[in-house]
Scaffold this motif. Structure first.
Motif, PDB file in Angstrom:
ATOM      1  N   ILE A 332      11.859 -61.742  14.900  1.00  0.00           N
ATOM      2  CA  ILE A 332      11.062 -61.948  13.692  1.00  0.00           C
ATOM      3  C   ILE A 332       9.977 -60.890  13.512  1.00  0.00           C
ATOM      4  O   ILE A 332       9.564 -60.208  14.448  1.00  0.00           O
ATOM      5  CB  ILE A 332      10.410 -63.348  13.688  1.00  0.00           C
ATOM      6  CG1 ILE A 332       9.412 -63.488  14.841  1.00  0.00           C
ATOM      7  CG2 ILE A 332      11.472 -64.433  13.784  1.00  0.00           C
ATOM      8  CD1 ILE A 332       8.608 -64.795  14.784  1.00  0.00           C
ATOM      9  N   VAL A 333       9.521 -60.828  12.269  1.00  0.00           N
ATOM     10  CA  VAL A 333       8.346 -60.031  11.917  1.00  0.00           C
ATOM     11  C   VAL A 333       7.096 -60.871  12.120  1.00  0.00           C
ATOM     12  O   VAL A 333       6.109 -60.426  12.712  1.00  0.00           O
ATOM     13  CB  VAL A 333       8.435 -59.539  10.464  1.00  0.00           C
ATOM     14  CG1 VAL A 333       7.143 -58.835  10.059  1.00  0.00           C
ATOM     15  CG2 VAL A 333       9.632 -58.624  10.273  1.00  0.00           C
ATOM     16  N   LYS A 334       7.158 -62.115  11.638  1.00  0.00           N
ATOM     17  CA  LYS A 334       6.013 -63.009  11.796  1.00  0.00           C
ATOM     18  C   LYS A 334       6.451 -64.451  11.577  1.00  0.00           C
ATOM     19  O   LYS A 334       7.481 -64.734  10.963  1.00  0.00           O
ATOM     20  CB  LYS A 334       4.902 -62.662  10.803  1.00  0.00           C
ATOM     21  CG  LYS A 334       5.287 -62.833   9.336  1.00  0.00           C
ATOM     22  CD  LYS A 334       4.121 -62.468   8.417  1.00  0.00           C
ATOM     23  CE  LYS A 334       4.512 -62.628   6.949  1.00  0.00           C
ATOM     24  NZ  LYS A 334       3.384 -62.278   6.048  1.00  0.00           N
ATOM     25  N   MET A 335       5.642 -65.350  12.115  1.00  0.00           N
ATOM     26  CA  MET A 335       5.833 -66.773  11.894  1.00  0.00           C
ATOM     27  C   MET A 335       5.097 -67.208  10.638  1.00  0.00           C
ATOM     28  O   MET A 335       4.037 -66.669  10.308  1.00  0.00           O
ATOM     29  CB  MET A 335       5.313 -67.576  13.087  1.00  0.00           C
ATOM     30  CG  MET A 335       6.297 -67.750  14.216  1.00  0.00           C
ATOM     31  SD  MET A 335       7.607 -68.901  13.761  1.00  0.00           S
ATOM     32  CE  MET A 335       8.523 -68.954  15.302  1.00  0.00           C
ATOM     33  N   LYS A 336       5.686 -68.173   9.940  1.00  0.00           N
ATOM     34  CA  LYS A 336       5.024 -68.837   8.828  1.00  0.00           C
ATOM     35  C   LYS A 336       4.988 -70.326   9.141  1.00  0.00           C
ATOM     36  O   LYS A 336       5.562 -70.769  10.124  1.00  0.00           O
ATOM     37  CB  LYS A 336       5.782 -68.579   7.525  1.00  0.00           C
ATOM     38  CG  LYS A 336       5.925 -67.116   7.156  1.00  0.00           C
ATOM     39  CD  LYS A 336       6.455 -66.949   5.739  1.00  0.00           C
ATOM     40  CE  LYS A 336       7.852 -67.496   5.578  1.00  0.00           C
ATOM     41  NZ  LYS A 336       8.410 -67.233   4.226  1.00  0.00           N
ATOM     42  N   ARG A 337       4.304 -71.089   8.333  1.00  0.00           N
ATOM     43  CA  ARG A 337       4.295 -72.531   8.528  1.00  0.00           C
ATOM     44  C   ARG A 337       5.721 -73.060   8.403  1.00  0.00           C
ATOM     45  O   ARG A 337       6.345 -72.942   7.359  1.00  0.00           O
ATOM     46  CB  ARG A 337       3.387 -73.219   7.504  1.00  0.00           C
ATOM     47  CG  ARG A 337       3.350 -74.738   7.640  1.00  0.00           C
ATOM     48  CD  ARG A 337       2.477 -75.357   6.552  1.00  0.00           C
ATOM     49  NE  ARG A 337       2.590 -76.808   6.521  1.00  0.00           N
ATOM     50  CZ  ARG A 337       1.843 -77.645   7.228  1.00  0.00           C
ATOM     51  NH1 ARG A 337       0.886 -77.166   8.002  1.00  0.00           N
ATOM     52  NH2 ARG A 337       2.028 -78.948   7.148  1.00  0.00           N
ATOM     53  N   ALA A 338       6.243 -73.627   9.485  1.00  0.00           N
ATOM     54  CA  ALA A 338       7.593 -74.189   9.513  1.00  0.00           C
ATOM     55  C   ALA A 338       8.646 -73.167   9.093  1.00  0.00           C
ATOM     56  O   ALA A 338       9.623 -73.488   8.418  1.00  0.00           O
ATOM     57  CB  ALA A 338       7.673 -75.437   8.644  1.00  0.00           C
ATOM     58  N   GLY A 339       8.460 -71.895   9.477  1.00  0.00           N
ATOM     59  CA  GLY A 339       9.435 -70.877   9.137  1.00  0.00           C
ATOM     60  C   GLY A 339       9.051 -69.527   9.703  1.00  0.00           C
ATOM     61  O   GLY A 339       8.136 -69.415  10.527  1.00  0.00           O
ATOM     62  N   PHE A 340       9.750 -68.482   9.265  1.00  0.00           N
ATOM     63  CA  PHE A 340       9.491 -67.140   9.800  1.00  0.00           C
ATOM     64  C   PHE A 340      10.052 -66.102   8.849  1.00  0.00           C
ATOM     65  O   PHE A 340      10.848 -66.406   7.950  1.00  0.00           O
ATOM     66  CB  PHE A 340      10.129 -66.976  11.179  1.00  0.00           C
ATOM     67  CG  PHE A 340      11.552 -67.452  11.261  1.00  0.00           C
ATOM     68  CD1 PHE A 340      12.603 -66.709  10.722  1.00  0.00           C
ATOM     69  CD2 PHE A 340      11.852 -68.670  11.854  1.00  0.00           C
ATOM     70  CE1 PHE A 340      13.901 -67.156  10.779  1.00  0.00           C
ATOM     71  CE2 PHE A 340      13.162 -69.128  11.917  1.00  0.00           C
ATOM     72  CZ  PHE A 340      14.188 -68.372  11.378  1.00  0.00           C
ATOM     73  N   VAL A 341       9.630 -64.841   9.050  1.00  0.00           N
ATOM     74  CA  VAL A 341      10.233 -63.682   8.395  1.00  0.00           C
ATOM     75  C   VAL A 341      11.025 -62.954   9.464  1.00  0.00           C
ATOM     76  O   VAL A 341      10.467 -62.511  10.467  1.00  0.00           O
ATOM     77  CB  VAL A 341       9.165 -62.749   7.791  1.00  0.00           C
ATOM     78  CG1 VAL A 341       9.826 -61.492   7.222  1.00  0.00           C
ATOM     79  CG2 VAL A 341       8.364 -63.471   6.718  1.00  0.00           C
ATOM     80  N   SER A 342      12.333 -62.854   9.286  1.00  0.00           N
ATOM     81  CA  SER A 342      13.176 -62.263  10.326  1.00  0.00           C
ATOM     82  C   SER A 342      13.316 -60.758  10.143  1.00  0.00           C
ATOM     83  O   SER A 342      13.089 -60.215   9.057  1.00  0.00           O
ATOM     84  CB  SER A 342      14.560 -62.911  10.315  1.00  0.00           C
ATOM     85  OG  SER A 342      15.195 -62.720   9.071  1.00  0.00           O
ATOM     86  N   VAL A 343      13.702 -60.082  11.213  1.00  0.00           N
ATOM     87  CA  VAL A 343      13.994 -58.647  11.182  1.00  0.00           C
ATOM     88  C   VAL A 343      15.396 -58.474  10.617  1.00  0.00           C
ATOM     89  O   VAL A 343      16.360 -59.041  11.132  1.00  0.00           O
ATOM     90  CB  VAL A 343      13.900 -58.042  12.595  1.00  0.00           C
ATOM     91  CG1 VAL A 343      14.354 -56.579  12.583  1.00  0.00           C
ATOM     92  CG2 VAL A 343      12.477 -58.162  13.125  1.00  0.00           C
TER      93      VAL A 343
END
Length: 567
Positions: A332-343
């Motif tokens: 991932i690039v970063k975590m979000k609330r109950a989720g993430f931004v993936s590479v």
């Protein structure tokens, strides 16, 4: 911005010159300087001592929450899709009680197991196998009787934790009622699907329990008791049921202050000791692994194993018969609330190859994935899995890396294997850099493989390459320069978007519109792009009855190469 520009320039070069990895077209390393910079890899396929085991399928389980759509299939490579169902019992964040399997009807508690079997049936009817049912969030009725407080008092749970990020993270108010409920649920599954089938399903108690208060707002001691109570309930119906649990990595630290006024860090090492002391069974134990591309130490496989895994798996009290697994994974690039931004770039392909080698070497049995396919195209990590898939069942061999250091800091290595039936060789090479995400010039590599064939034996080989030219998002970025220019400078890219983020996360509304309109142009990315077969003969080795297969090539940064060598 420099990284964005460099990525785009390198991508354009690779599209014109690297898409078909033809080894015969590569330049010979004729100068002393080039020879000194060549990365050499040797493996001895004639020695039983060099065998590390068998390459196994560790990437065949999909994680799906209560919102998962059975119609959305992962990349299966011809296998049947298998699902790990999360939040099967209810207790959802939106407090939709139609999903709860235990309900207060105003007068009494009633079981509503049809809510669970309807979800199970939806997977089965869509041609999935149920691999694991997760018994995590208790239905909301199990909170009845609690009094909540605003400040820790050591007795009552905190009001702010009544509804967690993922729903109900509190233990059942009545432990005996929970035991009876779980026993009844297992009996319902057996009566509905048959004992043989249900015995083949696994049951996981909890999800990332030491991620507090998101998944658990009580204490470690309370979870251990809850785990034991749940195991006893399951095994009262199915004595041979496969059970286990899921924690965070051994390095996990938490600042969360619970209702007792205390903080608690990673549970897993303590669980291992507690389970042995109390003779409590577990057939598998799992952690999560969400490496951030912005955190170099999370991408160092040696450090990851030694700090996050070894304190659990190599704990003196660890059950040697229990599988160690990773039940949530995404690069991932970063975590979000109950989720993430993936590479979403080829960095992900190369990273998964590097992770795969660590898993095979350390006997980590599974890595569960969220999504690895969309609209008929494979994600970057799924492309690596595709390359690895026909190596399953091969004998895994140790390889030796030469001492050459990459001028760009790239880490280059591979997974070396041999088919036990016909002696054909399959190799998966990769190049990754945990410190520098910019694409560098390709680097020369040399494979020297000792085989049980006489000198002069003819062989053929071909190479498939996974890189930024086999990635839809990166092809789109190369074709549309505005996609790499921040919107504050007139482009389409969100100013805070990481260079490796997917187009759907990185682009503004204008860019997304063009992206969606352009997708048909790129077709589907779900096959390997192979070179033509090339032929050569084995060279003299030190052994009297052996010879060397020698292959020279170049390997781009953040790329994967699959080699097939046949006689």
């Amino acid at each position: 911005m420099k990284l964005l520009q460099h990525t785009l320039i390198t991508l354009c070069i690779c599209i014109s010159g690297c898409q078909s990895p033809d080894a015969a077209s590569l330049k010979d390393n004729t100068t002393t300087q080039q020879n000194e910079m060549t990365h050499t890899f040797t493996a001895d396929f004639t020695s039983d001592k060099e065998k590390l085991g068998e390459i196994y399928d560790f990437y065949d389980i999909a994680v799906r929450t209560e919102r998962g759509n059975p119609k959305s299939k992962p990349a299966t490579f011809g296998r049947k899709a298998k699902v790990n169902t999360v939040r099967m019992l209810g207790g959802w964040y939106n407090q939709d009680l139609t999903g709860d399997t235990y309900i207060w009807d105003g007068e009494k508690y009633v079981y509503n197991f049809k809510a669970a079997t309807d979800r199970i049936d939806s997977w089965l009817e869509s041609d999935w196998d149920i691999f694991q049912i997760v018994l995590d969030n208790p239905p909301w009725a199990f909170q009845r009787g609690y009094n909540f407080v605003n400040e820790p008092d050591g007795i009552h749970y905190l009001a702010k934790d009544r509804v967690g990020v993922y729903g109900n993270g509190l233990p059942p108010k009545d432990a005996k009622a929970w035991h009876n409920y779980i026993s009844a649920f297992i009996k319902h599954l057996v009566s509905t699907y048959g004992e043989e089938k249900v015995n083949n399903w696994r049951f996981r108690i909890g999800s990332e329990i030491d991620t507090r208060p998101q998944h658990w707002a009580a204490t470690q001691e309370e979870f251990f008791k809850h785990y034991q109570n749940t195991v006893l309930a399951i095994k009262s119906v199915l004595p041979n049921a496969i059970v286990g649990t899921h924690f965070r990595e051994a390095t996990h630290k938490s600042k969360y202050i619970d209702y007792t006024g205390n903080t608690e860090d990673a549970y897993a090492p303590n669980f291992v000791s507690w389970a042995k002391q109390n003779n409590v069974p577990y057939d598998f134990l799992a952690i999560s692994y969400y490496p951030h591309i912005t955190h170099p130490h999370e991408m160092d496989m040696h450090e990851v194993y030694q700090t996050q895994i070894a304190p659990i798996l190599e704990h003196p009290d660890y059950n040697d018969d229990a599988r160690f697994e990773i039940h949530e994974y995404k690069f991932i690039v970063k975590m979000k609330r109950a989720g993430f931004v993936s590479v979403a770039t080829s960095h992900n392909s190369a990273f998964f190859a590097m992770l795969s080698k660590m898993m095979l070497e350390k006997n980590i049995k599974d890595v569960y994935q969220w999504g690895n396919a969309r609209d008929g195209s494979y994600s970057p990590e799924a492309m690596t899995q595709l390359a690895l898939n026909d190596m399953v069942g091969n004998t895994f061999y140790r390889n030796i890396r030469g001492v050459t250091q990459s001028i760009s800091g790239n880490y280059i290595d591979g997974i070396f294997s041999q088919n036990s039936n016909n002696q054909n060789i399959d190799i998966l090479m990769f190049s990754f850099n945990k410190e520098n995400m910019e694409y560098q010039a390709p680097e020369p590599i040399s494979l020297s493989l000792n085989v049980g064939k006489p000198v002069g034996t003819k062989f053929k080989y071909r190479v498939a390459q996974i890189d930024n030219a086999s990635n839809i998002d990166q092809l789109f970025f190369a074709d549309h320069p505005n996609a790499m220019i921040p919107q504050s400078q007139g482009g389409w890219r969100k100013d805070d978007a990481h260079p490796t983020a997917s187009a759907t996360n990185a682009l503004n509304e204008a860019g997304l519109k063009i992206y969606k309109e352009s997708l048909p142009k790129y077709g589907k990315i779900n096959t390997l792009n192979w070179s033509e077969w090339r032929t050569s003969v084995t060279k003299e080795s030190k052994g009297a009855s052996t010879s060397l297969v020698e292959i020279d090539n170049t390997l781009p940064s953040f790329a994967v190469q699959k080699y097939q060598i046949q006689w």
